[in-house]
Design an enzyme around this catalytic site. Structure first.
Site, PDB file in Angstrom:
ATOM      1  N   SER A 196      -1.139   9.737  11.654  1.00  0.00           N
ATOM      2  CA  SER A 196      -1.387   8.433  11.015  1.00  0.00           C
ATOM      3  C   SER A 196      -1.151   8.565   9.521  1.00  0.00           C
ATOM      4  O   SER A 196      -1.650   9.518   8.907  1.00  0.00           O
ATOM      5  CB  SER A 196      -2.833   7.991  11.244  1.00  0.00           C
ATOM      6  OG  SER A 196      -3.138   6.910  10.381  1.00  0.00           O
ATOM      7  N   ARG A 200       6.516  -6.913 -17.624  1.00  0.00           N
ATOM      8  CA  ARG A 200       5.815  -7.628 -16.556  1.00  0.00           C
ATOM      9  C   ARG A 200       4.612  -6.850 -16.035  1.00  0.00           C
ATOM     10  O   ARG A 200       4.474  -5.655 -16.274  1.00  0.00           O
ATOM     11  CB  ARG A 200       6.769  -7.811 -15.366  1.00  0.00           C
ATOM     12  CG  ARG A 200       7.694  -8.980 -15.522  1.00  0.00           C
ATOM     13  CD  ARG A 200       8.634  -9.060 -14.339  1.00  0.00           C
ATOM     14  NE  ARG A 200       9.405 -10.290 -14.420  1.00  0.00           N
ATOM     15  CZ  ARG A 200      10.596 -10.449 -13.872  1.00  0.00           C
ATOM     16  NH1 ARG A 200      11.172  -9.459 -13.204  1.00  0.00           N
ATOM     17  NH2 ARG A 200      11.226 -11.597 -13.974  1.00  0.00           N
ATOM     18  N   ARG A 212       4.536  -9.972 -10.681  1.00  0.00           N
ATOM     19  CA  ARG A 212       5.232  -9.931  -9.394  1.00  0.00           C
ATOM     20  C   ARG A 212       4.406  -9.123  -8.394  1.00  0.00           C
ATOM     21  O   ARG A 212       3.725  -8.164  -8.777  1.00  0.00           O
ATOM     22  CB  ARG A 212       6.596  -9.257  -9.535  1.00  0.00           C
ATOM     23  CG  ARG A 212       7.559 -10.010 -10.423  1.00  0.00           C
ATOM     24  CD  ARG A 212       8.034 -11.272  -9.697  1.00  0.00           C
ATOM     25  NE  ARG A 212       9.146 -11.897 -10.395  1.00  0.00           N
ATOM     26  CZ  ARG A 212       9.043 -12.765 -11.399  1.00  0.00           C
ATOM     27  NH1 ARG A 212       7.849 -13.118 -11.842  1.00  0.00           N
ATOM     28  NH2 ARG A 212      10.118 -13.295 -11.957  1.00  0.00           N
ATOM     29  N   GLY A 246       0.723   3.958  15.943  1.00  0.00           N
ATOM     30  CA  GLY A 246       1.777   3.797  14.931  1.00  0.00           C
ATOM     31  C   GLY A 246       2.475   5.129  14.697  1.00  0.00           C
ATOM     32  O   GLY A 246       1.831   6.172  14.669  1.00  0.00           O
ATOM     33  N   ARG A 264       6.164   4.103   6.076  1.00  0.00           N
ATOM     34  CA  ARG A 264       5.986   4.908   7.297  1.00  0.00           C
ATOM     35  C   ARG A 264       7.255   5.630   7.711  1.00  0.00           C
ATOM     36  O   ARG A 264       7.199   6.575   8.496  1.00  0.00           O
ATOM     37  CB  ARG A 264       5.526   3.992   8.432  1.00  0.00           C
ATOM     38  CG  ARG A 264       4.162   4.350   8.899  1.00  0.00           C
ATOM     39  CD  ARG A 264       3.499   3.338   9.750  1.00  0.00           C
ATOM     40  NE  ARG A 264       4.184   2.918  10.943  1.00  0.00           N
ATOM     41  CZ  ARG A 264       3.730   1.943  11.730  1.00  0.00           C
ATOM     42  NH1 ARG A 264       2.606   1.332  11.422  1.00  0.00           N
ATOM     43  NH2 ARG A 264       4.369   1.583  12.792  1.00  0.00           N
ATOM     44  N   ASP A 277      -2.504   6.844   7.407  1.00  0.00           N
ATOM     45  CA  ASP A 277      -3.666   6.296   6.688  1.00  0.00           C
ATOM     46  C   ASP A 277      -4.639   7.362   6.165  1.00  0.00           C
ATOM     47  O   ASP A 277      -5.469   7.064   5.311  1.00  0.00           O
ATOM     48  CB  ASP A 277      -4.451   5.338   7.596  1.00  0.00           C
ATOM     49  CG  ASP A 277      -3.589   4.180   8.070  1.00  0.00           C
ATOM     50  OD1 ASP A 277      -2.597   3.867   7.400  1.00  0.00           O
ATOM     51  OD2 ASP A 277      -3.914   3.590   9.127  1.00  0.00           O
TER      52      ASP A 277
HETATM   53  O1  F6P Z   1      -2.124   2.892  10.972  1.00  0.00           O
HETATM   54  C1  F6P Z   1      -0.879   2.917  10.361  1.00  0.00           C
HETATM   55  C2  F6P Z   1      -0.496   1.567   9.825  1.00  0.00           C
HETATM   56  O2  F6P Z   1       0.765   1.685   9.207  1.00  0.00           O
HETATM   57  C3  F6P Z   1      -1.518   0.932   8.877  1.00  0.00           C
HETATM   58  O3  F6P Z   1      -1.456   1.470   7.592  1.00  0.00           O
HETATM   59  C4  F6P Z   1      -1.151  -0.515   8.984  1.00  0.00           C
HETATM   60  O4  F6P Z   1      -2.279  -1.324   8.739  1.00  0.00           O
HETATM   61  C5  F6P Z   1      -0.710  -0.671  10.411  1.00  0.00           C
HETATM   62  O5  F6P Z   1      -0.383   0.631  10.880  1.00  0.00           O
HETATM   63  C6  F6P Z   1       0.477  -1.579  10.635  1.00  0.00           C
HETATM   64  O6  F6P Z   1       0.646  -1.710  12.004  1.00  0.00           O
HETATM   65  P1  F6P Z   1       1.965  -2.313  12.676  1.00  0.00           P
HETATM   66  O7  F6P Z   1       3.046  -1.287  12.553  1.00  0.00           O
HETATM   67  O8  F6P Z   1       1.563  -2.534  14.097  1.00  0.00           O
HETATM   68  O9  F6P Z   1       2.315  -3.546  11.918  1.00  0.00           O
END
Ligand code: F6P
Length: 367
Positions: free
Chosen positions: A150, A187, A279, A11, A288, A152
């Site tokens: 990443s 909300r 919501r 990613g 990202r 994450d």
């Molecule tokens: O690893 C980065 C990430 O954005 C995660 O947070 C998420 O679960 C995943 O990739 C989403 O993957 P894709 O872009 O393949 O949908």
């Protein structure tokens, strides 16, 4: 090394461009030719125009940009030995015998497998008449360094992965915006954030925005009727005049029984149990993209510089290194140990061994 190749894989993450820029310019400053391998391992297997020599100008104007300008892609062919043999031939066509890979743990594992097979792949190419024996003899080993790209922040061996800080800023901005509309209508909002099986983004954004509650994979609610606790907390907040409620849910959140805690599930708890007007916002890939934070630009630049220096220093058959940051210092540590310990955390979480997982995540390499 003869020439260095740099690629991004997995990613995309903000900061990958800054890392590529630093790798290219450091290599050039050291007098080493450097190639960008476009579209990750797929480009390595396809060769041709996907492997391009880089000059200093080619990486100008990308420092601040999110995503990766050299592309990233999945490659089923790189998973096969045939594909990896072809990739080795394509690299050697440019004299590339050293790689900097910027990606997640899966990409780094794939790169390491390629590195360990390299001598055999070259032998097979020579036997098949596809590679000159002298060329093979001149490049007996593939050197490798990796950086973790990443959002994450889910990798052992670095305190921060490239992209996590930018994503955290983006999430914080989005939640601030949600707060305004939530309070206007009195909300409740449930916001789902990314992170796979890591709760870093959820926990840190919850702290940064003053959320009422955060659900993360590493620390599920320790009581069975957490639903009732959540409801009574929201009820108490309303009694003291709180105009909005915010619950942040990590996409990998689970309860003590291993059942996913999803944003929809939390919404139901608030709506059906309390009659809260609730919501759900799933932030998705907006987390990202976008401009790279100053921290990520600087982290990537420093790591990129060190990744090249480490490649130049590595002995021919030395184990690959992961370049990261620990205790505010750029560090180089054994790549495969970092990957293994990262997997161990994920495995523990899957088996719901939360305390063990947290111990592993906080563990450190021997000095
Ligand atoms: O690893 C980065 C990430 O954005 C995660 O947070 C998420 O679960 C995943 O990739 C989403 O993957 P894709 O872009 O393949 O949908």
């Amino acid at each position: 090394p003869d020439s260095i190749g740099v690629l991004t894989s997995g990613g995309d993450a903000p900061g990958m461009n800054a890392a590529v820029r630093a790798v290219v310019r450091t290599a050039l400053a050291e007098g080493v030719d450097v190639y960008a391998i476009y579209e990750g391992f797929r480009g390595m297997v396809e060769g041709g125009d996907a492997i391009r020599p880089m000059g200093s100008h080619d990486v100008g104007g990308i420092l601040h940009r999110g995503g990766t300008v050299i592309g990233t892609a999945r490659s089923d062919r790189f998973r096969t030995r045939d594909g990896r043999r072809q990739a080795a031939a394509n690299l050697l066509a440019h004299g590339i015998d050293a790689l900097v890979v910027i990606g997640g743990d899966g990409s780094l594992t794939g790169a390491n497998l390629f590195r360990s097979e390299w001598p055999e792949l070259l032998e097979e190419l020579v036997e098949a008449g596809e590679l000159d024996a002298d060329v093979a003899a001149a490049h007996p080993h593939l050197r490798l360094t990796g950086m973790v790209g990443s959002i994450d922040n889910d990798m052992f061996g670095t305190d921060m992965t490239i992209g996590a800080d930018t994503a955290l800023h983006r999430i914080t901005e989005a939640i601030d915006a949600i707060h305004a509309t939530a309070a206007s209508h009195q909300r409740s909002f449930v916001v789902e954030v990314m992170g796979r099986n890591c709760g870093y983004l959820a926990l840190m954004s919850a702290l940064a925005t003053g959320a009422n509650w955060a659900f993360i994979p590493e620390n599920p609610p320790q009581i069975d009727d957490w639903e009732a606790s959540l409801q009574s907390m929201v009820r108490a907040g309303r009694r003291i005049g709180r105009r909005s409620n915010l619950v942040v849910v990590a996409e990998g959140a689970r309860d003590l029984h291993g059942e996913p805690i999803t944003a929809d599930r939390v919404q139901k708890i608030l709506e059906e149990g309390l009659g809260e007007d609730t919501r759900v916002t799933i932030l998705g890939h907006v987390q990202r993209g976008g401009a790279t934070s100053a921290f990520d630009r600087n982290l990537s630049t420093q790591c990129g510089y060190h990744a090249v220096q480490e490649l130049l220093r590595l002995g021919p058959d030395e184990e690959p290194k992961l370049i990261g940051i620990r205790r505010n210092r750029i560090t180089s540590s054994p790549l495969m140990e970092a990957v293994e310990r990262t997997h161990a955390v994920a495995d523990h979480l899957q088996r719901q061994e939360y305390d063990e997982a947290m111990l592993l995540r906080g563990g450190s390499f021997a000095e």
